[in-house]
Design an enzyme around this catalytic site. Structure first.
Site, PDB file in Angstrom:
ATOM      1  N   GLU A 100      38.184  42.277  35.433  1.00 18.90           N
ATOM      2  CA  GLU A 100      37.754  41.506  34.269  1.00 18.90           C
ATOM      3  C   GLU A 100      36.341  41.892  33.836  1.00 18.90           C
ATOM      4  O   GLU A 100      36.041  41.973  32.645  1.00 18.90           O
ATOM      5  CB  GLU A 100      37.850  40.011  34.578  1.00 18.90           C
ATOM      6  CG  GLU A 100      39.296  39.535  34.710  1.00 18.90           C
ATOM      7  CD  GLU A 100      39.398  38.068  35.075  1.00 18.90           C
ATOM      8  OE1 GLU A 100      39.692  37.266  34.174  1.00 18.90           O
ATOM      9  OE2 GLU A 100      39.187  37.733  36.249  1.00 18.90           O
ATOM     10  N   GLU A 147      45.467  37.148  40.346  1.00 20.60           N
ATOM     11  CA  GLU A 147      45.064  35.752  40.520  1.00 20.60           C
ATOM     12  C   GLU A 147      46.234  34.782  40.635  1.00 20.60           C
ATOM     13  O   GLU A 147      46.141  33.769  41.329  1.00 20.60           O
ATOM     14  CB  GLU A 147      44.148  35.321  39.366  1.00 20.60           C
ATOM     15  CG  GLU A 147      42.735  35.877  39.441  1.00 20.60           C
ATOM     16  CD  GLU A 147      42.597  37.204  38.720  1.00 20.60           C
ATOM     17  OE1 GLU A 147      41.467  37.585  38.396  1.00 20.60           O
ATOM     18  OE2 GLU A 147      43.623  37.879  38.488  1.00 20.60           O
TER      19      GLU A 147
END
Length: 716
Positions: free
Chosen positions: A115, A135
């Site tokens: 990210e 995640e």
């Protein structure tokens, strides 16, 4: 945290190189995040800095957000511990920086690591770098802007696939998709990244912000159709996991209202505006949703199992003088798969006399049935020679054909290449006697659960095998002291309990007795790692850790059926909870012979808490043997799913008549919740007994073993 730091060096060319250093995988711990904020602010401020390169030390970019922060949040319930990274750092400090930023990515960029890289204005990667957002496997969603940036860089369909599967891709694929701007050799990575950053600063290369891009999203109607199909698929494959639907909701928010709307948030009615031409920010999305979902029971369960699996290689051997431990410093997302080395701590009289894992090159397996053939498959596909012994040619041929079918099945599903399959099969040899046992490093006995037969086999192989040979049994239930009663070298006896199908199920339950030598335990743990199993070391008792804990599971289901509850309803309730199979279909799959054999052992060992049901015996009298002959509680026909067999109901009624436990002769009335509790609460009680008796060292070991061995849903 003494090794954890963020450094910045400014070269003569005006490029500031910011480096994350937090061994072994540069996890984004809170001090690292604070350090990144400080260094980006400094680089932005300084007049001598023209451009910025972000990289990681030690050949790894970043393994993601520090998972230990999750455990603190779960322990305290205080979500304010979570830093605001998505807006303050990735969006404001990185993506909206007035100077170009290039991510120099190597080794891995997972979770928050990827990210961060997507927030940069370009990404240069070394070959074979892993890129992913795993995640959801921890019960949360990407919280640093990944739900918005990944679809804009790789396209909506591929982004959804990567996030919902939690599976990483390699940088080579990332280059084709547009996630990576250039692939360069590792030794040139920093040099090329610095040059790329300067080219952007001087407008020789495009300076792109990921959140501004819409070229890979498609039309709104197309995007909504992709999301609709993804929601339907997630409902089928992950019906009990809220994070999948939440993730898709957040992605859709960004598609409909713009990337900034997906990332930014409204706080207590305060309207957040941005200088870009997107609508007024009005949605409470990614950052807020992440903080809500991290407190869910699903996240608590998945994070717990993740950390517990990391701990299984820490083995305290009671009445011994050493400890085996697996490296686990500050791991990020999924790093458990990258750090499989076993380290040996310095302990007097063990490590200082040279105790090291011995290589196991050749293994003999006795018994080519379902378990033996599965174990053989697991070994040969991982380059360990196997000698498979059976009592006659017919059984041997059947065992070899089963191994061949297993290996070819793995190849057909793309788990191994065709060449590897052929090589694996060349490492298998079938025999009818012990002549080939003279140079084996380990023997695994995998015959039926019969004490006398196992005692005879171990007396024979003790003489036929070399003195260093590990003597292992795959028994699922029988006390090892009984099996080894007639052996001379009981220090070499150990349990190697695989779970069926052995070449697919990840758990290896290693059973130690009071006499098993530390060297033998270490050697078998190492074999487990080589064949890609998760080894859990447990103590010796009837049923060991997993089957002992779960024997009340079968007991509870049979008690309920005899109390008048529908067997198929019980299976449905258990499956809805998250198990792949209910207790009755599981019994069909295992075969009734196994159920009889282990049932007798439990009856002897735990007579104070046994419910004797005649149901299995009645089924066998009617010619049923589960999946083995196509008839059990269910009907099994090739090419179709198992179907409930209505003709079983009369057999169940006969069982109820014989047990006569229904109050007043009438079926009890129970809710689905009560069915679940009557089956699983006794399992919890037995688990407490297993812990109290020291069969496992840690409660978390039993959790991991239950998930990997019995398919207990990890999110529960």
């Amino acid at each position: 945290m003494s090794q954890s730091k963020v450094t910045m060096e400014v070269g003569n060319d005006g490029v500031a190189v910011i480096t994350i250093s937090n061994p072994p995988v540069n996890a984004l711990a809170i001090p690292i995040i604070d350090g990144l904020k400080e260094k980006f602010a400094e680089a932005t401020r300084r007049n001598d800095v023209k451009a910025i390169v972000l990289t990681g030390k030690g050949g790894r970019f970043s393994g993601g957000f520090d998972i230990n922060v999750f455990t603190k949040v779960h322990g305290t319930g205080d979500v304010s511990i979570m830093p605001d990274v998505s807006v303050d750092l990735v969006t404001n400090a990185v993506e909206d920086c007035k100077k170009p930023i290039v991510a120099a990515v190597e080794g891995l960029a997972l979770g928050g690591g990827l990210e961060f890289a997507m927030g940069c204005h370009a990404r240069i990667a070394a070959p074979r770098t892993q890129l992913g957002l795993p995640e959801l496997s921890l019960g949360v969603i990407p919280g640093f802007g990944g739900t918005q940036r990944l679809p804009r860089l790789v396209g909506l369909s591929k982004a959804i696939e990567m996030m919902l599967s939690s599976k990483p891709i390699m940088s080579e694929e990332g280059k084709k998709l547009g996630l990576i701007d250039a692939l360069v050799p590792s030794k040139e990575l920093l040099k090329v990244s610095c040059a790329w950053a300067l080219d952007m600063a001087e407008r020789r290369k495009p300076w792109l912000r990921s959140l501004h891009r819409t070229d890979k999203i498609g039309s709104l109607s197309e995007a909504r159709e992709v999301l609709r199909m993804a929601r339907l698929q997630a409902k089928k494959t992950a019906p009990n996991l809220p994070q999948h639907q939440v993730c898709l909701d957040v992605i859709e928010e960004g598609i409909v209202h713009g990337g900034y709307s997906g990332v930014l948030k409204v706080v207590s009615g305060f309207q957040t505006y941005c200088i870009y031409p997107f609508p007024l920010i009005f949605s409470v999305i990614e950052a807020k949703v992440f903080k809500e979902i991290v407190l869910s029971d699903t996240s608590r369960g998945l994070v717990h199992v993740f950390l517990a699996q990391r701990a299984t290689s820490k083995v305290v051997l009671r009445n011994s003088n050493f400890l085996i431990v697996k490296s686990d410093n500050q791991l990020g997302f999924f790093v458990v798969f990258f750090s499989s080395e076993i380290l040996l701590l310095q302990v007097p009289n063990v490590t200082d006399v040279g105790l090291k894992p011995r290589q196991v090159k050749k293994v003999a397996i006795i018994g080519g049935g379902l378990m033996g053939s599965g174990i053989a498959t697991a070994l040969i596909v991982n380059n360990i020679f196997v000698v498979l012994k059976e009592v006659n040619s017919e059984y041997l041929l059947k065992g070899i054909k089963t191994v061949e079918a297993n290996v070819r099945g793995l190849a057909n599903r793309g788990k191994i290449t065709k060449d590897k399959a052929e090589k694996a099969l060349s490492m298998l040899k079938g025999v009818l006697d012990y002549s080939e046992f003279k140079d084996v490093d380990m023997v695994i006995e995998a015959v039926i659960e019969n004490v006398a037969l196992k005692q005879k086999i171990f007396s024979e192989i003790e003489k036929a095998c070399p003195p260093h040979c590990i003597l292992a049994t795959n028994t699922s239930t029988i006390d090892l002291n009984l099996i080894g009663e007639k052996m001379n070298s009981q220090d070499r006896l150990i349990g190697a309990h695989f779970f069926s199908p052995a070449h697919l199920m990840p758990l290896l339950e290693i059973v130690r007795t009071q006499k098993t030598s530390p060297q033998i335990i270490l050697d078998l743990m190492t074999v487990g790692k080589v064949i890609k199993k998760v080894p859990v070391v447990v103590g010796n008792c009837t049923g060991f850790a997993v089957n002992r804990t779960f024997f009340p599971y079968t007991q509870g289901s049979h008690l309920l059926v005899n109390l008048g509850v529908d067997a198929y309803r019980i299976d449905r309730v258990i499956c809805n909870f998250g198990f792949p199979l209910g207790p009755f279909q599981l019994q069909d799959l295992a075969g009734y012979g196994v159920a009889f054999a282990v049932g007798q052992e439990y009856a002897k060992a735990f007579s104070d808490r046994i419910f004797e049901s005649p149901l299995l015996e009645l089924l066998v009298k009617e010619g049923r043997n589960g999946k083995n002959n196509g008839k059990g509680y269910y009907i099994y026909e090739k090419g179709s799913k198992p179907k409930p067999d209505p003709s079983v109901l009369s057999i169940i009624e006969e069982s109820r008549r014989l047990t006569n436990v229904m109050p007043g002769g009438k079926p009890i009335s129970v809710t689905d919740r009560e069915v679940l509790e009557m089956i699983l609460f006794p399992v919890v009680n037995e688990a407490c007994r297993v812990l109290d008796e020291g069969v496992v060292v840690r409660a978390s070991d039993l959790d991991v073993a239950s998930v990997l061995g019995m398919s207990f849903p990890s999110y529960r």
